[in-house]
Design an enzyme around this catalytic site. Structure first.
Site, PDB file in Angstrom:
ATOM      1  N   ALA A  10      46.966  46.760  59.370  1.00  0.00           N
ATOM      2  CA  ALA A  10      47.831  45.765  59.420  1.00  0.00           C
ATOM      3  C   ALA A  10      47.192  44.494  60.311  1.00  0.00           C
ATOM      4  O   ALA A  10      47.637  43.602  60.890  1.00  0.00           O
ATOM      5  CB  ALA A  10      48.799  45.965  60.456  1.00  0.00           C
ATOM      6  N   SER A  11      45.769  44.355  59.952  1.00  0.00           N
ATOM      7  CA  SER A  11      45.059  43.257  60.856  1.00  0.00           C
ATOM      8  C   SER A  11      44.944  42.099  59.938  1.00  0.00           C
ATOM      9  O   SER A  11      44.566  40.955  60.217  1.00  0.00           O
ATOM     10  CB  SER A  11      43.462  43.524  61.282  1.00  0.00           C
ATOM     11  OG  SER A  11      43.230  44.122  59.926  1.00  0.00           O
ATOM     12  N   ARG A  12      45.333  42.171  58.839  1.00  0.00           N
ATOM     13  CA  ARG A  12      45.516  41.019  57.615  1.00  0.00           C
ATOM     14  C   ARG A  12      46.450  41.175  56.716  1.00  0.00           C
ATOM     15  O   ARG A  12      47.014  42.049  56.501  1.00  0.00           O
ATOM     16  CB  ARG A  12      44.029  40.792  57.294  1.00  0.00           C
ATOM     17  CG  ARG A  12      43.531  41.984  56.353  1.00  0.00           C
ATOM     18  CD  ARG A  12      42.217  41.655  55.828  1.00  0.00           C
ATOM     19  NE  ARG A  12      41.810  42.902  55.097  1.00  0.00           N
ATOM     20  CZ  ARG A  12      40.527  42.820  54.479  1.00  0.00           C
ATOM     21  NH1 ARG A  12      39.847  41.850  54.770  1.00  0.00           N
ATOM     22  NH2 ARG A  12      40.179  43.852  53.940  1.00  0.00           N
ATOM     23  N   ASN A  60      40.893  55.514  61.666  1.00  0.00           N
ATOM     24  CA  ASN A  60      40.508  55.718  60.445  1.00  0.00           C
ATOM     25  C   ASN A  60      41.317  56.617  59.690  1.00  0.00           C
ATOM     26  O   ASN A  60      41.342  57.985  59.831  1.00  0.00           O
ATOM     27  CB  ASN A  60      39.172  56.119  60.214  1.00  0.00           C
ATOM     28  CG  ASN A  60      38.662  56.396  58.808  1.00  0.00           C
ATOM     29  OD1 ASN A  60      39.347  55.947  57.792  1.00  0.00           O
ATOM     30  ND2 ASN A  60      37.519  56.850  58.554  1.00  0.00           N
ATOM     31  N   ASN A  87      50.241  51.187  54.628  1.00  0.00           N
ATOM     32  CA  ASN A  87      49.732  49.846  53.844  1.00  0.00           C
ATOM     33  C   ASN A  87      48.184  49.728  53.778  1.00  0.00           C
ATOM     34  O   ASN A  87      47.667  49.055  52.988  1.00  0.00           O
ATOM     35  CB  ASN A  87      50.190  48.652  54.839  1.00  0.00           C
ATOM     36  CG  ASN A  87      49.533  47.489  54.285  1.00  0.00           C
ATOM     37  OD1 ASN A  87      49.856  46.789  53.246  1.00  0.00           O
ATOM     38  ND2 ASN A  87      48.287  46.926  55.001  1.00  0.00           N
ATOM     39  N   TYR A 134      51.053  68.566  45.236  1.00  0.00           N
ATOM     40  CA  TYR A 134      50.908  68.498  43.745  1.00  0.00           C
ATOM     41  C   TYR A 134      51.315  67.225  43.035  1.00  0.00           C
ATOM     42  O   TYR A 134      51.079  66.543  42.007  1.00  0.00           O
ATOM     43  CB  TYR A 134      51.950  69.530  43.305  1.00  0.00           C
ATOM     44  CG  TYR A 134      52.157  69.796  41.868  1.00  0.00           C
ATOM     45  CD1 TYR A 134      51.070  70.807  41.343  1.00  0.00           C
ATOM     46  CD2 TYR A 134      52.973  69.514  40.911  1.00  0.00           C
ATOM     47  CE1 TYR A 134      50.874  71.015  39.976  1.00  0.00           C
ATOM     48  CE2 TYR A 134      52.808  69.765  39.623  1.00  0.00           C
ATOM     49  CZ  TYR A 134      51.979  70.377  39.210  1.00  0.00           C
ATOM     50  OH  TYR A 134      51.922  70.775  37.769  1.00  0.00           O
ATOM     51  N   LYS A 138      49.256  64.572  40.594  1.00  0.00           N
ATOM     52  CA  LYS A 138      49.861  64.244  39.097  1.00  0.00           C
ATOM     53  C   LYS A 138      50.070  62.697  39.139  1.00  0.00           C
ATOM     54  O   LYS A 138      49.939  62.180  37.947  1.00  0.00           O
ATOM     55  CB  LYS A 138      51.004  64.845  38.630  1.00  0.00           C
ATOM     56  CG  LYS A 138      50.915  66.570  38.624  1.00  0.00           C
ATOM     57  CD  LYS A 138      49.909  66.794  37.802  1.00  0.00           C
ATOM     58  CE  LYS A 138      49.631  68.251  37.633  1.00  0.00           C
ATOM     59  NZ  LYS A 138      48.587  68.674  36.694  1.00  0.00           N
ATOM     60  N   ILE A 167      57.140  74.623  31.328  1.00  0.00           N
ATOM     61  CA  ILE A 167      56.597  75.395  30.222  1.00  0.00           C
ATOM     62  C   ILE A 167      56.779  76.871  30.574  1.00  0.00           C
ATOM     63  O   ILE A 167      56.321  77.089  31.777  1.00  0.00           O
ATOM     64  CB  ILE A 167      55.292  74.778  30.029  1.00  0.00           C
ATOM     65  CG1 ILE A 167      55.408  73.317  29.798  1.00  0.00           C
ATOM     66  CG2 ILE A 167      54.634  75.540  28.834  1.00  0.00           C
ATOM     67  CD1 ILE A 167      56.245  72.892  28.673  1.00  0.00           C
TER      68      ILE A 167
END
Length: 226
Positions: A10-12, A60, A87, A134, A138, A167
Site C-alpha cells: 500500500a505504499s503506492r 514481506n 494488493n 487446489y 488450477k 471424471i
C-alpha cells in the site's frame, strides 16, 4: 467506521488509493510495505493529516512465517482485523524461453502465495471445501496457459488447457457416495465423465484440426460449468 483494514503493498499506486479511501470512511488502515519505508510512512502520514488513522508496517508477504508474525502483531495491537486487501504484487517480465526459475518463483511467491499467506493467517476455515490450494493452482494454470499462448502465437505455437469436470477416476472414487451423488446432480448430462473423454479432447487439441485454436480452456465436464 471503526473497522481495521490491512492493505498489502500500500505504499503506492492502487494500494495507496485503497488505503486512503478506506481511511476516509473511518477505517484504521495498516499500510503494509516491503520495500520503501519512506513511501509507506508518507501514505500513513497523509492519512493522519486528514484526520484518519493509519500505520505503516513492514512485512514481506511472500514469507509464510513473516506474514504470520505480521498478522499476529496487528491483531494484538488493534484487537482484530476486519478487512484484508491483497494488493501486493511484483513483476519480473521476460519471454518464457528466457524466464528463469527465480523470476517465475518471485512473482508467484508474492502475487499468489502472498495472498494465500495473508488469507491463511487471518482465516480459520476456508469456505471452498478445503480446496483453496487446489483451486488456486488450477486458476494459475489457466492464467499461465493464456499468457504463454499469446507469447508464442507469433511462432505458430498453440497453447490450450483442458478442464475436466467430475471424471470417474481413483481420485473421485475416494469421495463419499453422497458427495458423488451431489456432483452428478450438478451435471446437465447427469453422469460423470470417463478418462477417455478427456483423452479425446487432448487428442483433438494435439492434432491438425485444432491448429487455429489457442489460448482456450476446453471444458470436458458434461456441461457443469455452463
Amino acid at each position: 467506521t471503526g473497522r481495521v483494514a490491512i492493505v498489502t503493498g500500500a505504499s503506492r499506486g492502487i494500494g495507496k488509493a485503497v488505503a486512503k479511501v478506506l481511511a476516509a470512511e473511518g477505517a484504521t488502515v495498516i499500510i503494509n510495505y516491503n520495500g520503501s519505508a519512506e513511501a509507506a510512512e508518507a501514505v500513513a502520514e497523509d492519512i493522519r493529516s486528514q484526520g484518519g488513522m493509519a500505520e505503516a508496517v513492514k512485512c514481506n508477504v511472500a514469507d509464510f512465517a513473516e506474514s504470520e508474525a505480521f498478522v499476529k502483531a496487528v491483531t494484538e495491537k488493534c484487537g482484530r482485523v476486519d478487512i484484508l486487501v491483497n494488493n501486493a504484487g511484483i513483476t519480473r517480465d521476460n519471454l518464457i524461453v528466457r524466464m528463469t526459475e527465480e523470476e517465475f518463483n518471485a512473482v508467484l511467491d508474492t502475487n499468489l502465495k502472498g495472498a494465500f499467506h495473508m488469507i491463511r493467517h487471518l482465516t480459520k476455515t476456508f469456505m471452498n471445501a478445503g480446496q483453496a490450494n487446489y483451486s488456486a493452482s488450477k486458476a494459475g494454470l489457466i492464467g499461465l496457459t493464456k499468457s504463454v499462448a499469446r507469447e508464442l502465437a507469433s511462432r505458430n505455437i498453440c497453447v490450450n488447457a483442458v478442464a475436466p469436470g467430475f471424471i470417474r477416476t481413483d481420485m473421485t472414487d475416494k469421495l463419499p457416495e453422497a458427495v458423488q451423488d451431489n456432483a452428478v446432480g450438478q451435471i446437465p448430462l447427469k453422469k460423470m465423465g470417463r478418462p477417455e473423454d478427456v483423452a479425446q479432447a487432448v487428442l483433438f487439441l494435439a492434432g491438425d484440426a485444432s491448429d487455429y485454436i489457442t489460448g482456450q480452456v476446453l471444458c470436458v465436464d458434461g456441461g457443469m460449468a455452463m
